[in-house]
Write an enzyme that holds these catalytic residues in place. Structure first.
Site, mmCIF file in Angstrom:
data_model
loop_
_atom_site.group_PDB
_atom_site.id
_atom_site.type_symbol
_atom_site.label_atom_id
_atom_site.label_comp_id
_atom_site.label_asym_id
_atom_site.label_seq_id
_atom_site.Cartn_x
_atom_site.Cartn_y
_atom_site.Cartn_z
ATOM 1 N N LYS A 16 0.815 -1.216 0.000
ATOM 2 C CA LYS A 16 0.000 0.000 0.000
ATOM 3 C C LYS A 16 0.858 1.280 0.000
ATOM 4 C CE LYS A 16 -2.468 0.000 3.668
ATOM 5 N NZ LYS A 16 -2.123 1.075 4.592
ATOM 6 N N ARG A 89 -10.404 2.238 8.710
ATOM 7 C CA ARG A 89 -10.081 0.852 9.061
ATOM 8 C C ARG A 89 -11.297 0.130 9.612
ATOM 9 N NH1 ARG A 89 -4.353 2.219 9.727
ATOM 10 N NH2 ARG A 89 -3.122 0.377 10.158
ATOM 11 N N ARG A 128 10.935 -5.864 6.581
ATOM 12 C CA ARG A 128 11.006 -4.433 6.247
ATOM 13 C C ARG A 128 11.916 -3.693 7.234
ATOM 14 N NH1 ARG A 128 5.468 -1.126 5.613
ATOM 15 N NH2 ARG A 128 5.201 -1.466 7.853
ATOM 16 N N ARG A 161 10.470 -1.338 12.613
ATOM 17 C CA ARG A 161 9.391 -0.732 13.393
ATOM 18 C C ARG A 161 8.963 -1.722 14.468
ATOM 19 N NH1 ARG A 161 4.849 1.406 9.298
ATOM 20 N NH2 ARG A 161 3.489 0.400 10.795
ATOM 21 N N ARG A 172 -1.917 -7.568 13.931
ATOM 22 C CA ARG A 172 -2.416 -6.442 13.118
ATOM 23 C C ARG A 172 -3.216 -6.958 11.924
ATOM 24 N NH1 ARG A 172 2.829 -3.565 11.568
ATOM 25 N NH2 ARG A 172 1.531 -2.103 10.436
HETATM 26 P P1 AMP Z 1 -0.089 1.984 9.582
HETATM 27 O O1 AMP Z 1 1.181 2.719 9.279
HETATM 28 O O2 AMP Z 1 -1.233 2.382 8.689
HETATM 29 O O3 AMP Z 1 0.102 0.487 9.661
HETATM 30 O O4 AMP Z 1 -0.533 2.453 11.053
HETATM 31 C C1 AMP Z 1 0.292 2.225 12.167
HETATM 32 C C2 AMP Z 1 -0.516 2.285 13.456
HETATM 33 O O5 AMP Z 1 -1.150 3.577 13.594
HETATM 34 C C3 AMP Z 1 -1.680 1.301 13.525
HETATM 35 O O6 AMP Z 1 -1.263 0.014 13.940
HETATM 36 C C4 AMP Z 1 -2.581 1.985 14.557
HETATM 37 O O7 AMP Z 1 -2.067 1.851 15.850
HETATM 38 C C5 AMP Z 1 -2.450 3.457 14.180
HETATM 39 N N1 AMP Z 1 -3.453 3.861 13.163
HETATM 40 C C6 AMP Z 1 -3.216 4.285 11.892
HETATM 41 N N2 AMP Z 1 -4.372 4.553 11.240
HETATM 42 C C7 AMP Z 1 -5.364 4.276 12.120
HETATM 43 C C8 AMP Z 1 -6.798 4.305 12.048
HETATM 44 N N3 AMP Z 1 -7.430 4.663 10.901
HETATM 45 N N4 AMP Z 1 -7.490 3.975 13.154
HETATM 46 C C9 AMP Z 1 -6.881 3.597 14.303
HETATM 47 N N5 AMP Z 1 -5.549 3.520 14.437
HETATM 48 C C10 AMP Z 1 -4.784 3.847 13.370
#
Ligand code: AMP
Length: 217
Positions: A16, A89, A128, A161, A172
């Protein structure tokens, strides 16, 4: 080319971020990633950053209220087309987004749904690594750096990360599937959803996305 408002959906490891970056480079869209917005706050050590740090690092979801506020502040500043990455989400967030965009007198043109197997996702994500200095992303299995542990671009230190470790990645992904299903069904019903098979290599996926976007311009 018409500036589109696009949501990009896909589980962790679907590519993505990379395809969003390609869209940004090719069409000049803004990349709005809620994960990046949160990580910036954590890095700055802001009040919000402190509130969400432990949740983000353990792979949990930040509350709808907090994340929606962060998104609203960012979307209000956006005048051109954008790629929204990491939001919505959940079906509750999809509803919040719809209301927010209608207040801003705009709407989503299409939803790109990157479909990938869990097995490949886990392999991509656990390998990663990210540069602490410039944010360059590589994969120690599929696209290794020239020198182990060192960024090709700036010589900075590469790190993993916290939430990219295997057990957390699995959690996740499981959470993602549970929550995203009704969102996908909703966008399908609205005729906005476009599936792209992301089990293939980068060039093939890019070609499909390019063909898809031609239909909207
Ligand atoms: P990502 O980089 O999109 O995988 O986001 C990393 C982390 O940020 C996720 O595991 C959540 O803890 C938080 N996060 C990002 N976007 C959202 C969302 N739309 N709703 C809730 N938590 C979010």
């Amino acid at each position: 080319m018409r500036q589109l408002k696009i949501i990009i959906l896909g589980q962790q490891g679907s590519g993505k971020g990379a395809y969003a970056q390609w869209l940004v480079d090719k069409y000049g869209y803004a990349h709005i990633s809620t994960g990046d917005l949160l990580r910036e706050e954590i890095k700055k050590g802001s009040e919000l950053g402190l509130k969400v740090r432990d949740i983000v690092n353990s792979g949990g979801l930040v509350s709808d209220e907090l994340i929606s506020k962060v998104l609203e502040n960012r979307l209000k500043k956006e005048k051109k087309g954008f790629i929204l990455d990491g939001y919505p989400r959940t079906i509750a967030q999809a509803k919040i987004l719809e209301d927010l965009l209608s207040r801003l007198k705009t709407k989503i043109d299409l939803v790109i749904n990157l479909v990938v197997s869990d097995e490949l996702s886990i392999e991509r994500i656990t390998n990663r690594r990210i540069c602490r200095e410039c944010g360059w992303i590589c994969n120690i299995k599929f696209m290794p750096p020239k020198k182990p542990g060192i960024c090709d671009k700036c010589g900075g230190e590469l790190y993993q990360r916290e939430d990219d470790k295997e057990e957390i990645v699995k959690k996740r992904i499981e959470e993602y599937h549970k929550q995203i299903y009704p969102v996908i069904e909703d966008y399908k019903r609205k005729g906005l959803l476009h599936d792209i098979n992301s089990n293939r290599n980068y060039e093939e996926v890019v070609k499909d996305i390019e063909e898809l976007l031609k239909r909207f311009t």
